[in-house]
Enzyme design. Structure first.
Site, PDB file in Angstrom:
ATOM      1  N   CYS A 179      35.839 -69.026   9.626  1.00  0.00           N
ATOM      2  CA  CYS A 179      34.814 -69.656   8.789  1.00  0.00           C
ATOM      3  C   CYS A 179      33.604 -70.025   9.651  1.00  0.00           C
ATOM      4  CB  CYS A 179      35.396 -70.916   8.136  1.00  0.00           C
ATOM      5  SG  CYS A 179      34.209 -71.780   7.073  1.00  0.00           S
TER       6      CYS A 179
ATOM      7  N   ASP B 297      31.469 -68.234   1.691  1.00  0.00           N
ATOM      8  CA  ASP B 297      31.551 -66.979   2.444  1.00  0.00           C
ATOM      9  C   ASP B 297      31.745 -65.780   1.498  1.00  0.00           C
ATOM     10  OD1 ASP B 297      32.688 -64.771   4.039  1.00  0.00           O
ATOM     11  OD2 ASP B 297      32.729 -66.238   5.654  1.00  0.00           O
TER      12      ASP B 297
ATOM     13  N   CYS C 268      35.143 -71.720   0.116  1.00  0.00           N
ATOM     14  CA  CYS C 268      33.932 -71.515   0.921  1.00  0.00           C
ATOM     15  C   CYS C 268      33.008 -70.499   0.237  1.00  0.00           C
ATOM     16  CB  CYS C 268      34.306 -71.019   2.313  1.00  0.00           C
ATOM     17  SG  CYS C 268      32.888 -70.840   3.422  1.00  0.00           S
TER      18      CYS C 268
HETATM   19 CO    CO Z   1      33.615 -70.305   5.454  1.00  0.00          CO
END
Ligand code: CO
Length: 209
Positions: A100, A43, A41
């Site tokens: 997430c 992130d 991800c």
């Molecule tokens: Co994420």
């Protein structure tokens, strides 16, 4: 974080590397031979290399919102093709993470504009596993399970590709589903048994080489 500071950090990092090995950058410039393709991800808290403790050159990395491998996404498909067919990686990892934002957004019915078609891929994961997910009463537990099932489904999307199917037969490439737990810092191997899952899906997705 000031942009100027980043360039200062870079200077320090170069000095640190050269102190340990004066040929570090000349060796790095010779080419790459990573064993692992990591799909994770975007992130900012899930820093691929740092959490795995690996160095430049060790891992080929692809990151996007919610570590997705959509079948028609040219970016993800190109990364898989290059890593598997050209760099000959031995492992493909899809790494999701609890908490997430992409998965959370997909669980809500809000219209998020351009993000809608991307998040719809996660809603499809929910639809495929609806019975299991709806049976989980605790919302946080359900959210965490969707993160895990999304990793599993993206691993299946990896396995559906012709390059990976060929590499599984030719040289036994392995696909792994992992989750990073932001709360503890732990990297968790979901130990997905692909042989069982593949028995069913390969009837549909099998490609003759
Ligand atoms: Co994420």
């Amino acid at each position: 974080m000031k942009i100027k500071q980043i360039f200062e950090n870079n200077k320090e990092w170069i000095q640190e590397k050269l102190k340990k090995d004066s040929d570090y950058f000349s060796n790095l410039s010779k080419g790459q031979d990573p064993d692992i393709l990591y799909i994770g991800c975007s992130d900012s808290r899930v820093t691929a290399e740092e959490l795995m403790g690996v160095a430049p050159g060790d891992v080929f990395v692809h990151r996007n919102i919610a570590n997705m491998v959509p079948n028609t996404d040219l970016s993800a498909m190109s990364v898989i093709d290059y890593a598997v067919a050209h760099l000959k990686v031995k492992h493909v990892v899809v790494c999701g993470h609890y908490y997430c934002g992409g998965v959370k957004a997909a669980m809500q019915s809000q219209d998020l504009g351009i993000l809608n078609p991307w998040l719809r891929n996660i809603r499809d994961v929910y639809r495929i596993h609806q019975a299991e997910l709806d049976a989980i009463k605790d919302e946080e537990a359900r959210y965490k399970r969707l993160v895990e099932l999304n990793v599993q489904e993206q691993c299946i999307n990896v396995i559906k590709t012709a390059e990976v199917q060929k590499a599984v037969l030719d040289r036994g490439i392995a696909v792994h589903g992992w989750v990073f737990d932001i709360h503890s810092g732990k990297l968790i191997d979901l130990k997905i048994d692909f042989s069982e899952i593949l028995k069913d899906v390969m009837k549909i997705y099998h490609l003759d080489s």
